[in-house]
Design a protein around this motif. Sequence first.
Motif, mmCIF file in Angstrom:
data_model
loop_
_atom_site.group_PDB
_atom_site.id
_atom_site.type_symbol
_atom_site.label_atom_id
_atom_site.label_comp_id
_atom_site.label_asym_id
_atom_site.label_seq_id
_atom_site.Cartn_x
_atom_site.Cartn_y
_atom_site.Cartn_z
ATOM 1 N N MET A 1 0.851 -1.193 0.000
ATOM 2 C CA MET A 1 0.000 0.000 0.000
ATOM 3 C C MET A 1 0.879 1.232 0.000
ATOM 4 O O MET A 1 1.812 1.333 0.784
ATOM 5 C CB MET A 1 -0.883 -0.001 1.232
ATOM 6 C CG MET A 1 -1.729 1.244 1.374
ATOM 7 S SD MET A 1 -2.836 1.115 2.759
ATOM 8 C CE MET A 1 -3.866 -0.207 2.203
ATOM 9 N N ARG A 2 0.630 2.159 -0.879
ATOM 10 C CA ARG A 2 1.414 3.391 -0.901
ATOM 11 C C ARG A 2 0.894 4.357 0.154
ATOM 12 O O ARG A 2 -0.293 4.543 0.305
ATOM 13 C CB ARG A 2 1.329 4.063 -2.272
ATOM 14 C CG ARG A 2 1.900 3.245 -3.402
ATOM 15 C CD ARG A 2 2.057 4.145 -4.624
ATOM 16 N NE ARG A 2 2.438 3.368 -5.781
ATOM 17 C CZ ARG A 2 1.577 2.940 -6.679
ATOM 18 N NH1 ARG A 2 0.302 3.192 -6.533
ATOM 19 N NH2 ARG A 2 1.977 2.243 -7.719
ATOM 20 N N GLU B 1 -4.361 -0.631 -2.421
ATOM 21 C CA GLU B 1 -4.542 0.815 -2.352
ATOM 22 C C GLU B 1 -5.795 1.182 -1.569
ATOM 23 O O GLU B 1 -6.804 0.489 -1.623
ATOM 24 C CB GLU B 1 -4.677 1.406 -3.760
ATOM 25 C CG GLU B 1 -3.472 1.208 -4.658
ATOM 26 C CD GLU B 1 -2.312 2.125 -4.319
ATOM 27 O OE1 GLU B 1 -2.525 3.080 -3.541
ATOM 28 O OE2 GLU B 1 -1.207 1.882 -4.828
ATOM 29 N N ASN C 1 -6.576 7.067 -5.294
ATOM 30 C CA ASN C 1 -5.938 6.682 -4.047
ATOM 31 C C ASN C 1 -5.541 7.909 -3.235
ATOM 32 O O ASN C 1 -5.667 9.050 -3.690
ATOM 33 C CB ASN C 1 -4.755 5.743 -4.298
ATOM 34 C CG ASN C 1 -3.506 6.459 -4.789
ATOM 35 O OD1 ASN C 1 -3.500 7.656 -5.076
ATOM 36 N ND2 ASN C 1 -2.418 5.724 -4.912
#
Length: 248
Positions: free
Chosen positions: A1-2, A38, A49
């Motif tokens: 996950m960013r 995301e 996102n």
Amino acid sequence: MRTTGTHFIIMAALLSAFSLFMISSCSEDRTILYNDLEMGDIISGKFVNDAGITFTAVEQECEGQLDTMGRAIIRCDILKKVSASEYEVRLKEMSKVLKKDCLISDEVEDIDALGEDPAFISQAWISAGYLNLASRITFIQNSSKRHLLNLLYDKTRDNTDTLHFELRHNAYGECYPTTGMTEDGTAVPEGAVYSVGVAYASFPIMKFLPEGIDSIPIKIKYTWYVTVNDEITPDTYTKEVNGFIVKE
């Protein structure tokens, strides 16, 4: 996950079902990234996102309709870069994310109505001004009962140097090991089978950062079951997870 580096606070446990890996050298497969995870909002029918990147689903392998969700967490394969801020993806999994304001303890008329049923914080992170939680809860299989989940800012504590929150869960009588009658008078089926599921929730958090400072520690209290040999028991314990709110 960013996540944006300055917003990340804690990651208690990775979701084992998701793993990120780059493509192999196989020339036939032009996929950029597999199993990207995301969190984001649905804006004008598209998933954006928390870093502001738009993900356009050109393929879908899971059930559900993403554009009906206000906020969601998705797992996808990134297929093509359309621009610096947009990718085409293969949508593989989606879950609706509860989005609601934090409650403040001295503004809640009936604290007991928030419940004290177990809810385990397995992940917590901050992005786009939200405190995001992945929480494990127990529920009766095949039940349509809606559970209540809230994040409570506890003003009974000394919040001068550290902000104190509680994750509150009300299962309305349908959490392990309830038997007999639920709180609304509905009978719990004999031999009811309980499962553990994950509930995702996002709470706007930046308003709690005091003026004039760039960051402050936070503690989030939760309750969960004592486990023996990886099996939950009727006994519970209370624990806190620690992190920081950082100025955007």
